[in-house]
Design an enzyme around this catalytic site. Structure first.
Site, mmCIF file in Angstrom:
data_model
loop_
_atom_site.group_PDB
_atom_site.id
_atom_site.type_symbol
_atom_site.label_atom_id
_atom_site.label_comp_id
_atom_site.label_asym_id
_atom_site.label_seq_id
_atom_site.Cartn_x
_atom_site.Cartn_y
_atom_site.Cartn_z
ATOM 1 N N LEU A 11 23.020 -18.584 -24.065
ATOM 2 C CA LEU A 11 21.843 -19.307 -23.708
ATOM 3 C C LEU A 11 20.421 -18.713 -23.386
ATOM 4 O O LEU A 11 19.457 -19.595 -22.841
ATOM 5 C CB LEU A 11 22.102 -20.650 -23.254
ATOM 6 C CG LEU A 11 23.010 -21.752 -24.002
ATOM 7 C CD1 LEU A 11 23.095 -23.010 -23.257
ATOM 8 C CD2 LEU A 11 22.241 -22.130 -25.502
ATOM 9 N N CYS A 69 25.706 -4.802 -33.725
ATOM 10 C CA CYS A 69 26.340 -5.758 -34.694
ATOM 11 C C CYS A 69 25.638 -7.151 -35.139
ATOM 12 O O CYS A 69 25.690 -7.443 -36.424
ATOM 13 C CB CYS A 69 27.661 -6.196 -33.732
ATOM 14 S SG CYS A 69 28.941 -5.285 -33.456
HETATM 15 C C1 UDX Z 1 28.535 -8.803 -30.446
HETATM 16 C C2 UDX Z 1 29.481 -10.011 -30.438
HETATM 17 O O1 UDX Z 1 29.193 -10.758 -29.159
HETATM 18 C C3 UDX Z 1 30.770 -9.420 -30.142
HETATM 19 O O2 UDX Z 1 31.772 -10.409 -30.376
HETATM 20 C C4 UDX Z 1 31.072 -8.434 -31.531
HETATM 21 O O3 UDX Z 1 32.197 -8.093 -31.727
HETATM 22 C C5 UDX Z 1 29.975 -7.481 -31.564
HETATM 23 O O4 UDX Z 1 28.676 -7.943 -31.493
HETATM 24 P P1 UDX Z 1 27.416 -6.997 -28.671
HETATM 25 O O5 UDX Z 1 26.538 -6.365 -29.755
HETATM 26 O O6 UDX Z 1 28.122 -5.833 -27.960
HETATM 27 O O7 UDX Z 1 28.569 -7.905 -29.045
HETATM 28 O O8 UDX Z 1 26.435 -7.730 -27.634
HETATM 29 P P2 UDX Z 1 26.271 -9.154 -27.286
HETATM 30 O O9 UDX Z 1 26.648 -9.243 -25.711
HETATM 31 O O10 UDX Z 1 26.887 -10.166 -28.042
HETATM 32 O O11 UDX Z 1 24.808 -9.192 -27.462
HETATM 33 C C6 UDX Z 1 23.917 -9.297 -28.414
HETATM 34 C C7 UDX Z 1 22.332 -9.436 -28.154
HETATM 35 O O12 UDX Z 1 22.054 -10.573 -27.636
HETATM 36 C C8 UDX Z 1 21.916 -8.465 -27.269
HETATM 37 O O13 UDX Z 1 20.560 -8.063 -27.538
HETATM 38 C C9 UDX Z 1 21.853 -9.314 -26.104
HETATM 39 O O14 UDX Z 1 20.699 -8.850 -25.046
HETATM 40 C C10 UDX Z 1 21.181 -10.712 -26.732
HETATM 41 N N1 UDX Z 1 21.686 -11.884 -25.860
HETATM 42 C C11 UDX Z 1 22.774 -12.163 -25.515
HETATM 43 C C12 UDX Z 1 20.607 -12.806 -25.299
HETATM 44 O O15 UDX Z 1 19.308 -12.141 -25.654
HETATM 45 N N2 UDX Z 1 20.929 -13.708 -24.405
HETATM 46 C C13 UDX Z 1 22.089 -13.976 -24.190
HETATM 47 O O16 UDX Z 1 22.552 -15.232 -23.656
HETATM 48 C C14 UDX Z 1 23.102 -13.267 -24.680
#
Ligand code: UDX
Length: 436
Positions: free
Chosen positions: A255, A265
């Site tokens: 959030l 991903c």
């Molecule tokens: C994701 C999925 O979470 C995971 O389950 C899947 O297998 C692979 O893809 P990942 O790509 O490593 O994992 O990153 P994640 O931690 O999910 O973050 C994705 C993006 O969202 C990042 O750019 C992160 O900075 C952003 N994010 C995440 C936010 O902007 N706010 C948040 O609260 C959470």
């Protein structure tokens, strides 16, 4: 627990984590990759990616003789000096990047399937761990052309930066196959983890991964749009999301507003699901809106930085804190930080960046950005400093010293990472996201 002889094809962050973790659970694992240099390094316990706990597990596996690295998929299937027992389970962990039009490119999966089909011992199970469109298990089965080989879908849910932890402490394990016994054999590999396990058909299992990742992307786009509304109405998105998150149906995770979601991903899977919808003749406006909201988000950050430097970025020096797509990784793929940097550069800004996971320039990705390993250099003569990745170490920087170096002590914090009170005491003005 039965010890299984397992082959893992592909030693990227998914394959290497899968191989090292399965070895730590007691299985005999041979990992294969086409990259000769990578395999040479891995044989010495030299892990080429930044993933907490992975080096330790690889070292342990090598020392215990349960983990081995070979060049080429064929060598992982053939009996080896590690064991002359036939391989029982083959994990496909090869990349499925975004191909033309946004659909997943399955070339690597198909190449490996063709390469190994005649070598697989009868009764062995092939497992797709890579994120692949619905129907890929059936297509792989067809490519293998072997009635005696079952193909199982077992998607990974590993976050970069905590992949080992996520593998060993999964929220759930999903295993899909149209042959129940094969699904049960794969599920049994994880029995020591005691995680909720969903046994289903292959198509549903393949869909779970897209459904989950696209839901997360949608959640973030919702929060980023909500942050914009909060700014207009004078509400504080931090308080708003905390209030929302206490509702157990919503939860506090995922959030946090930011410069947009990225990484290897979420963008790829969202585009791929759009393609899957198109091919199925279904409109999915929610998904399209999530992507569009995300594309707009980096522009919003550029707007904030432009305003902070007085209305024009031409010739302005902007210091960037963070380049990776999130903290705890060295991965720059589809990083929202780079998208913002590109927007700033397009308007004539001069950029200097510091990132704990990326200490030097990476040709092709950081072109036009001076990458430094000294955070203070980011502040030197800066017209604005912007936080683009949520590395916690940025909180502990010597902000009072940075004020003295900056031409204009202004911070645009696209992650709401820093404490505005600390920054103000240091002499900076602070602009966040979704907060006045
Ligand atoms: C994701 C999925 O979470 C995971 O389950 C899947 O297998 C692979 O893809 P990942 O790509 O490593 O994992 O990153 P994640 O931690 O999910 O973050 C994705 C993006 O969202 C990042 O750019 C992160 O900075 C952003 N994010 C995440 C936010 O902007 N706010 C948040 O609260 C959470």
């Amino acid at each position: 627990m039965f010890v299984r002889r397992i082959a893992v094809i592909g030693t990227g962050y998914v394959g290497l984590t899968t191989g090292a973790c399965l070895a730590s659970l007691g299985h005999e694992v041979v990992c294969a990759d086409v990259d000769i240099q990578k395999i040479a390094r891995l044989r010495h316990g030299d892990v080429p990616i930044l993933e907490p706990g992975l080096t330790e597990l690889v070292t342990e596996g090598l020392a215990a003789g349960r983990l081995k690295f070979v060049v080429g998929a064929r060598n992982a299937i053939a009996p080896t000096e590690l064991s002359d027992e036939p391989v029982e389970v083959v994990f496909l962990c090869v990349p499925t990047p975004m191909g033309t039009g946004g659909a997943a490119d399955l070339t690597a999966v198909e190449t490996v399937a063709r390469e190994i089909r005649d070598l697989l011992p009868s009764g062995c199970v092939v497992v797709n761990k890579s994120t692949v469109p619905v129907g890929t298990a059936a297509r792989t089965k067809q490519l293998l052309g072997r009635r005696d080989i079952a193909v199982v879908s077992n998607p990974e849910f590993l976050r970069e930066g905590s992949a080992v932890h996520d593998f060993l402490n999964p929220d759930r394990i999903v295993v899909g196959c149209d042959q129940q016994d094969a699904a049960e054999r794969v599920a049994a590999l994880y029995s020591r983890l005691g995680a909720p396990t969903l046994l289903t058909d292959a198509a549903s299992s393949e869909m779970v991964k897209y459904a989950a990742n696209c839901f997360l992307a949608m959640k973030l786009s919702y929060v980023n749009a909500m942050a914009e509304l909060c700014e207009r109405l004078g509400a504080n998105v931090h308080e708003v999301t905390e209030g929302m998150g206490y509702d157990r149906r919503i939860g506090q995770a995922f959030l946090k507003p930011g410069p947009g979601w990225g990484g290897s991903c979420l963008p790829k899977d969202t585009h791929a699901l759009m393609q899957i919808c198109d091919a199925a003749g279904l409109e999915f406006p929610l998904l399209k809106a999530s992507l569009e909201t995300n594309e707009r988000q980096s522009g919003r950050m550029v707007d904030k930085i432009r305003t902070a430097v007085g209305g024009s970025l031409r010739g302005k020096r902007v210091g960037l804190l963070g380049l990776t797509f999130k903290a705890g990784t060295d991965d720059l793929r589809d990083s929202p930080a780079l998208t913002v940097a590109e927007g700033l550069r397009a308007e004539g800004a001069e950029l200097t960046a510091f990132d704990p996971g990326c200490p030097a320039a990476v040709p092709g990705l950081t072109d036009g950005i001076v990458v430094t390993d000294d955070p203070m250099a980011v502040a030197k003569d800066a017209d604005a400093i912007t936080v683009l990745t949520e590395w916690p170490e940025f909180r502990a920087l010597d902000w009072p010293a940075m004020t003295k170096l900056a031409a204009n002590p202004t911070v645009v914090d696209t992650r709401n990472l820093l404490d505005p009170a600390v920054l103000r005491r240091a002499g900076f003005s602070w602009v966040g996201v979704g907060r006045r």
